[in-house]
Write an enzyme that holds these catalytic residues in place. Sequence first.
Site, PDB file in Angstrom:
ATOM      1  N   LYS A 145       0.647  14.327   0.844  1.00  0.00           N
ATOM      2  CA  LYS A 145      -0.730  14.604   0.409  1.00  0.00           C
ATOM      3  C   LYS A 145      -0.953  16.097   0.162  1.00  0.00           C
ATOM      4  CE  LYS A 145      -2.500  10.524   2.831  1.00  0.00           C
ATOM      5  NZ  LYS A 145      -3.075   9.758   1.702  1.00  0.00           N
ATOM      6  N   LYS A 196      -8.518  13.809   4.634  1.00  0.00           N
ATOM      7  CA  LYS A 196      -7.682  12.602   4.622  1.00  0.00           C
ATOM      8  C   LYS A 196      -6.608  12.746   5.696  1.00  0.00           C
ATOM      9  CE  LYS A 196      -6.891  13.295   0.349  1.00  0.00           C
ATOM     10  NZ  LYS A 196      -6.577  12.606  -0.903  1.00  0.00           N
ATOM     11  N   ARG A 197      -5.895  11.668   5.928  1.00  0.00           N
ATOM     12  CA  ARG A 197      -4.781  11.698   6.870  1.00  0.00           C
ATOM     13  C   ARG A 197      -3.820  12.833   6.502  1.00  0.00           C
ATOM     14  NH1 ARG A 197       0.097   8.687   6.391  1.00  0.00           N
ATOM     15  NH2 ARG A 197      -0.827   7.621   4.590  1.00  0.00           N
ATOM     16  N   THR A 254      -8.685   6.152  -1.978  1.00  0.00           N
ATOM     17  CA  THR A 254     -10.088   5.740  -2.151  1.00  0.00           C
ATOM     18  C   THR A 254     -11.035   6.898  -1.892  1.00  0.00           C
ATOM     19  OG1 THR A 254     -10.112   4.902   0.132  1.00  0.00           O
ATOM     20  CG2 THR A 254      -9.711   3.301  -1.638  1.00  0.00           C
ATOM     21  N   HIS A 296       0.805  -1.220   0.000  1.00  0.00           N
ATOM     22  CA  HIS A 296       0.000   0.000   0.000  1.00  0.00           C
ATOM     23  C   HIS A 296       0.840   1.273   0.000  1.00  0.00           C
ATOM     24  CE1 HIS A 296      -4.092  -1.590   0.520  1.00  0.00           C
ATOM     25  NE2 HIS A 296      -3.548  -2.534   1.267  1.00  0.00           N
ATOM     26  N   LYS A 347     -14.792   7.942  -3.566  1.00  0.00           N
ATOM     27  CA  LYS A 347     -16.010   8.266  -2.812  1.00  0.00           C
ATOM     28  C   LYS A 347     -16.558   9.628  -3.220  1.00  0.00           C
ATOM     29  CE  LYS A 347     -13.966   5.606   0.889  1.00  0.00           C
ATOM     30  NZ  LYS A 347     -13.039   5.712   2.021  1.00  0.00           N
TER      31      LYS A 347
END
Length: 845
Positions: A587, A581-582, A689, A387, A693
Amino acid sequence: MGSDETLDGTSTAVSDGGRADSPRRGKARHAGAAHPPLSMADECLLSLRLAVGRELDDAPAYDRYLALALGIRRRQIDAWLDTEARRRGQRAKRVNYLSLEFLVGRTLQNAVLSLDLEQDAREGVHALGVVLEDLYEQEHDAALGNGGLGRLAACFLDSLATRGYPACGYGIRYEYGMFRQEIRDGEQVERPDNWLYRGNPWETPRPDERVLVRFGGHSDYTHDADGKLAARWAHSEEVWAVPYETLVPGYRNGVSNPLVLWGAVSGDDFNLAYFNDGDYIRAVEDKARDETISKVLYPGDESSAGKALRLKQQYFFVAASVARIVGELLAEGGGLEQLPDRVAIHLNDTHPVVAIPELMRLLMDEHGLGWDAAWDICTRVFAYTNHTLMPEALERWDADLFRSLLPRHFDIVGEINRRFLEQVSARWPGDGERAARMSIFEDDGWGGGKRLRMANLALVGSHSVNGVAALHTDLLKRDLFSDFHALWPGKLRNITNGVTQRRWLLQANPALARLITEAIGERWITDLEALTDLEPLAQDSAFRDAWAGIKRLNARVLASYLEARHGIRLDPDSLFDVQVKRIHEYKRQLMNVLRVLAEYLRIKDDPNARHTPRTVLMAGKAAPGYRAAKQIIRLANDVGRFVAADPAVRDVLQLAFVPNYGVSLAERIFPASDLSEQISTAGTEASGTGNMKFALNGALTIGTMDGANIEIRDAVGQENMFVFGLSEAEVSARRAAGYRPRDFYESDPSIKRVIDLVRSGAVCGGDTARYGELVDGLLNRDAYLVLADFSAYLSAQADAARCFEDQQAWTRMSILNTANMGRFSSDRSVADYAEGVWGIRPLAR
């Protein structure tokens, strides 16, 4: 219920934690045999009295929730007993999914929808004098995960049951989960998330099926009368693993699969002698130490004790799981040689990889198999999903720590490595550098000894290894695992992640789900490819108006919730621009915050121009020890306050950071979102993901060509999203050429103004030192190329704002995004695994 009296007042022989005739001990009863049918209203009222111990007039809302949950769960148990009977009768192969996280969220609403009990449930809660939606809010999110890894595992369990595959999830029953995030003066504060303080009506504890897990000590080796080497692990610590079963129902198909979570119970009983001597702390300290194993997800690993606890957690749950898997096969009359034909074990990332040497130990030391036979079984049973593309995120355990906690396993891994390197040497004679790269043991290069590379162990011990998006898998083959791909070209494959539409559209966005079903029927609920039937409706003005109306309704619902819960006021008619998100540097939440400041300055420069009203929502947790991520959260909150304090700007621009992001909050945010921020540096996000969504709920993506964004672009069309930034190849080339972020600062006035504004302290009350580290990191390192992509990001944001002004065009793009999300269902993902990796088939009716 914990009683041998059923809800209709009759009695039955009930054991095994409330489940009659456990399928591990005898023949399972079929659905409907457990008790005569009762109306849900009668069952709720009887549950309230017999199981909760309350009269209706005295029952608070949570007790009424318990009464409904117990009634729903009894129907789940019927489905599970039937599923187990069919699995055993058909001798079906089952996949066992090992994951350190299962971010399942709330259970009640999902169970009501999956079991087709909404009307019954409404009748039941009417008898209880409440509204169903109010009871949904009584349930606490299960604190069993942190981010995408755990939510993916939960989606997979839903899809496995819905597709009828026999499956079982295995993880840890964390008492406090990750943490509950509070924001104080703009900073993240971690608080315990005591989600179990009122119990959990969805689980069944099985203390009589506990497993003894051992640590420490040493290995003894002897030879028997035939000269065969025999190993004995002389352990020094032991702890009991107690299983707690939660049932995961398929969607209206009568299938239910278990999620087994292990809780730690000390192997050392309360020491009465110490207690009677007045040493009260010592009387319980061993028990308290042992039971920390299942207290918290991802304990801090800055200290040696924290590292040891993390390794103990991982071995604890895989040792118990492997013992249960093997024990069930033997109890069902199977032989060990049948294990690969009856059992698949999937390793969700590197956390459970210690299961490989554990199964070897079990087969050899406990069951007497030789090395070759045991290894053949292992390599046909295990499969591994990677991952991450970041080498630092691939687990490496200090060899001395690993040996001290798991001495027998250390020796087994050493033998696995020796035999493997012989194979490498035979393929590439004399290539010592390649052997060093592929070895399970890694020298740290600083004279500090060796470390165990768990990803390498997974590659050696698994028959299948997969990435989770096309780009991710290509990069694994090209870079991270290139040597292994050269050795075993067929082992690495791609299976793109997916999400369950039943949770993320049917449940989270009921108004849009109803509109879709009225337009194209309900096949999409179990076959997401059916959403393509929406494409022609994107040209229908009436359908677009209905779609847009639901999007605005969802925005108002979210705005009302955030104001009531957090005091955050939003303009529901503005563009909802969302990044949840985290929190991690790759990111690039930092780039988003800096973009807000650039937009602020643009408005200040020309306040009379037409500006698209925009609400930027951010949410996510930072790891407690991740200083840079926590600084980004603080900056986001400071910038949000700074913008809100300016009357010339606040009516057209807002930044709000929503605390304590989790599944239930996500279910409110995704349906209300207009723009989905997927802006990681190309080549860093494995898949993502959240991007799926958002798009499933009609949000348009603004993003880089990273992870699954590429496949989303291919599905929905680049004209229906906002693509920007360097490609993975361009990122690699820029780094190779010597990336100098300061050049962008010096040459781009928009970047310079934003950086200088932060550095000046204007956004944080004049504190010029607060963000010195962040600014210095950007100007001198900028590891994730924020400044290199910043100008292109601003241009893409301007394109999005202009597009949003044409609501008919925006809504058409929104519909087309949803219509083309069919291949991103987790139903497709698990079918790919079932056929290509696990070798399992749906149960026959």
